[in-house]
Design a protein around this motif. Structure first.
Motif: not given
Length: 211
Positions: A30-31, A67-68, A80-81, A98-99
């Motif tokens: 995730i990082k 956001t996550k 990322l928006d 990312f999914w």
């Protein structure tokens, strides 16, 4: 408590509940995704700076939000928006996502007054097909998966689909890259962002900028 009602673990569940390493590995991944999205934000800003005189004003605003979450169809995701404007009635956003277990994707999402300013979407479908974009055919604008009931390749759109573009109050186009192509992700998304920029430059006449 009734002994027969106790919740038992399967062998796999028992193995995982005693294994901390996979949780730490998830956190590391995730990082790394957050770092990728941060780098992409920088690259996107550079592209916009190069094209700023030919782009809607929204592209000249600062910002960029990552956001996550943990539960898009049960799986973690990061988004990322940038650039992005979200209001109750109007949306203009480029979303990179990312999914977990699925893909990275990038999409253009417009609705409300921004959709009304778009021109010649139907005429531009051929160029989108050459660049392998998917077009949203769903009436739900917050779905991100690429199943046929949500996204279709341009060449697979029916005439009914084409006629209906924008009729639900929004338009979305998107591309994805599988996670097994990890080393190509940044190049793919940066190039796809450039393609979205070119689409916007054509779709928004120079004398009708986004306010």
């Amino acid at each position: 408590m009734n002994k027969e009602a106790k919740i038992h673990l399967s062998p796999l569940e028992s193995e995982l509940v005693n294994n901390t390493e996979w949780i730490f590995t998830k956190q590391i991944i995730i990082k790394k995704v957050q770092h990728i999205l941060g780098d992409l934000h920088t690259y996107y800003q550079q592209i916009i700076q190069q094209e700023k005189d030919l782009l809607p004003h929204i592209f000249q605003t600062p910002g960029g939000k990552i956001t996550k979450g943990e539960n898009y169809q049960g799986l973690p995701y990061l988004i990322l928006d940038y650039p992005a404007i979200f209001s109750k009635e109007d949306i203009f956003a480029v979303r990179t996502m990312f999914w977990w277990g699925n893909f990275f994707s990038i999409s253009l999402h417009v609705s409300g007054k921004y959709l009304l300013q778009f021109q010649n979407i139907r005429e531009l479908l051929e160029s989108l097909a050459k660049k392998e974009f998917f077009i949203c055919v769903n009436d739900k604008e917050w779905e991100h998966h690429f199943q046929p009931d949500n996204y279709c390749m341009v060449n697979d759109l029916s005439e009914e689909d084409i006629i209906g573009l924008g009729k639900n109050g929004f338009f979305k186009m998107s591309k994805k890259i599988e996670l097994n192509q990890w080393d190509s992700i940044v190049v793919f998304l940066t190039q796809s962002f450039r393609e979205i920029i070119e689409f916007i430059k054509i779709s928004f006449p120079i004398d009708e900028r986004v306010p």
